[in-house]
Design an enzyme around this catalytic site. Sequence first.
Site, short mmCIF file in Angstrom:
data_model
loop_
_atom_site.label_atom_id
_atom_site.label_comp_id
_atom_site.label_asym_id
_atom_site.label_seq_id
_atom_site.Cartn_x
_atom_site.Cartn_y
_atom_site.Cartn_z
N ASP A 169 3.38 9.23 -0.31
CA ASP A 169 2.38 8.81 -0.54
C ASP A 169 1.85 6.82 -1.41
O ASP A 169 2.27 7.63 -2.16
CB ASP A 169 1.37 9.62 0.06
N HIS B 113 0.73 -1.02 0.02
CA HIS B 113 0.13 0.21 -0.32
C HIS B 113 0.96 1.22 0.00
O HIS B 113 0.39 2.56 -0.27
CB HIS B 113 -1.00 -0.29 1.34
C1 GDG Z 1 -2.41 3.94 3.54
C2 GDG Z 1 -1.67 5.00 2.67
C3 GDG Z 1 -3.01 4.39 0.40
C4 GDG Z 1 -8.85 10.63 7.57
N1 GDG Z 1 -8.72 10.89 9.15
C5 GDG Z 1 -9.98 10.80 9.25
C6 GDG Z 1 -10.45 9.47 8.75
N2 GDG Z 1 -9.47 9.44 7.24
C7 GDG Z 1 -9.32 8.56 6.55
C8 GDG Z 1 -9.62 8.66 4.88
C9 GDG Z 1 -8.90 7.91 4.05
C10 GDG Z 1 -8.25 7.51 4.69
O1 GDG Z 1 -8.48 7.65 6.56
C11 GDG Z 1 -6.81 7.91 4.53
O2 GDG Z 1 -6.38 7.15 3.66
P1 GDG Z 1 -5.24 7.34 2.83
O3 GDG Z 1 -4.65 6.65 1.50
O4 GDG Z 1 -5.37 9.10 2.69
O5 GDG Z 1 -3.98 7.17 3.67
P2 GDG Z 1 -2.93 6.23 5.08
O6 GDG Z 1 -3.75 5.88 5.67
O7 GDG Z 1 -1.63 6.47 5.23
O8 GDG Z 1 -3.32 4.53 4.07
C12 GDG Z 1 -2.02 5.29 1.33
C13 GDG Z 1 -3.69 3.29 1.80
O9 GDG Z 1 -3.15 3.24 2.34
C14 GDG Z 1 -4.80 2.60 1.07
O10 GDG Z 1 -3.89 1.77 -0.35
O11 GDG Z 1 -3.75 4.93 -0.17
O12 GDG Z 1 -1.18 5.70 0.29
O13 GDG Z 1 -0.30 5.20 3.00
O14 GDG Z 1 -9.99 7.14 3.55
O15 GDG Z 1 -10.60 9.46 4.96
N3 GDG Z 1 -11.34 9.41 8.74
C15 GDG Z 1 -12.35 9.89 9.50
N4 GDG Z 1 -12.16 10.48 10.00
C16 GDG Z 1 -10.70 10.78 10.22
O16 GDG Z 1 -10.87 12.15 11.66
N5 GDG Z 1 -13.27 9.02 9.75
#
Ligand code: GDG
Length: 451
Positions: free
Chosen positions: A358, A154
């Site tokens: 990322d 990921h």
């Molecule tokens: C890893 C990889 C890759 C965030 N703040 C809140 C909240 N979130 C949710 C977002 C989103 C998720 O968390 C974050 O996903 P990301 O993809 O931006 O980042 P990582 O957590 O680092 O994920 C990344 C991912 O895996 C999938 O393969 O894209 O690159 O690092 O869904 O909405 N959700 C809620 N409250 C918050 O305050 N409910």
Amino acid sequence: MSGRLIVVSNRIPTEAQPSGGLVVALHDCLTTEGGVWIGTSGTPVEKPEPKLREIARGDYTRMVFDISPSEQEGYYLGYANSVLWPLFHRRADLVHLRPDYADNYLAVNARLADMLAEFAGPDDLLWIHDYHFLPLAKLLRDRGVSCRIGFFLHIPFPVVADILALPQANDLKDWVAAYDVFGVQTKGDVGRVMAHYRDDPHAIFDTQGHMVALNNGAAPRHFPIGIDAREFASLAQTHEADISLALTLGQKLVLGVDRLDYSKGLVHRFEGFAAYLDARKPDTPKATLLQIAPPSREDVDAYRDIRTELEQTAGTINGAHSELDWTPIRYIRRAVDRDMLAGVYRRADVAMVTPLADGMNLVAKEFVAAQNPENPGVLILSHFAGAAEQLTDALMVNPYDTAEVGAAVEQALTMPRSERQDRHAALFDNVMREDISWWTQSYLSALRGTS
Ligand code: GDG
């Protein structure tokens, strides 16, 4: 083939309704496909037994295994999050090497391999997720497991120069080569995996320099992860009205949503926003940056440091720029309910998604899905997010160049509606087409050997 789909990830949902990018994606996949999801139990116990425990059964079965407090320290906080995470996110300077970290990482993987070797049959499909379990296929093959085994990373795959900071750099080659399918997020990642195998006997390259095979398996492939865009768009529409109009005191709303992690570029983002404030013309709207940043991995020093640095930066910028009725940066250090989050995305005029590294970044895709197509907001996106390969109609920025980021904020706030609509239509098309079920099906057909 009539075997089961067995998915392995460090964290699995323990509640009925899962939240978070990876967890939501795999929950949707298993609800459709059926199968078994295996992960750690989440509560360390002194003497973990080498046994998988079923905790729930429904559309799919959930099973957990325990780790000890010292494994939590060495495997999870140590090797996974203080060695591999910084190294794979181009922060070799933050890598903290300790022999017991690697020992614990290998011990947890070996115990899991023992349990899986007993559990998996030759017709099952094993799908392993993320950097916590890189050695698993190698360990399973050593134990005679013959079923197809795939891996999905990921996070970004590192450049060769950074991998050399890993004492297990050579082992990493064996770990990766043991998978039938080694999946990564982007074409850039595929290139970096290939670079790691130049001159390596595991890999076969064609005359044009493309890798055609790795060990006995296929060459690494990219499978950019998506979201359930339809569901998210409707969630945002439903909850738009819940968001108070007093949110920004009548100013434009610029939004950031990230786990509080140094890879997300939050300090640079605040400085880029300050560059917009410094250069703001009298007729440019006043904007408030609302940064939602739930804390994560607070037991790791680097995460405490980034929090302190971010809070100081916000304080300095607000001190210099606040007015009686305007605080330019609002910073929320806790998670916001997912329904509210969807509504805030839709209400926002601009999203700043500016990580320094990322794998993909699902926030960028959620923001696009949540917009009103008649009056959409503008996405400012870092070149260093995996999503930049697909979302090419965003305003692209170099997150290190704070002047460029500031100019992009100004451009986004003053962009004519027709240009916003055109850019959004192209972004929305991609987010809807290459969604989570597209990702799941693409990966599973590769793992089944049918594509
Ligand atoms: C890893 C990889 C890759 C965030 N703040 C809140 C909240 N979130 C949710 C977002 C989103 C998720 O968390 C974050 O996903 P990301 O993809 O931006 O980042 P990582 O957590 O680092 O994920 C990344 C991912 O895996 C999938 O393969 O894209 O690159 O690092 O869904 O909405 N959700 C809620 N409250 C918050 O305050 N409910």
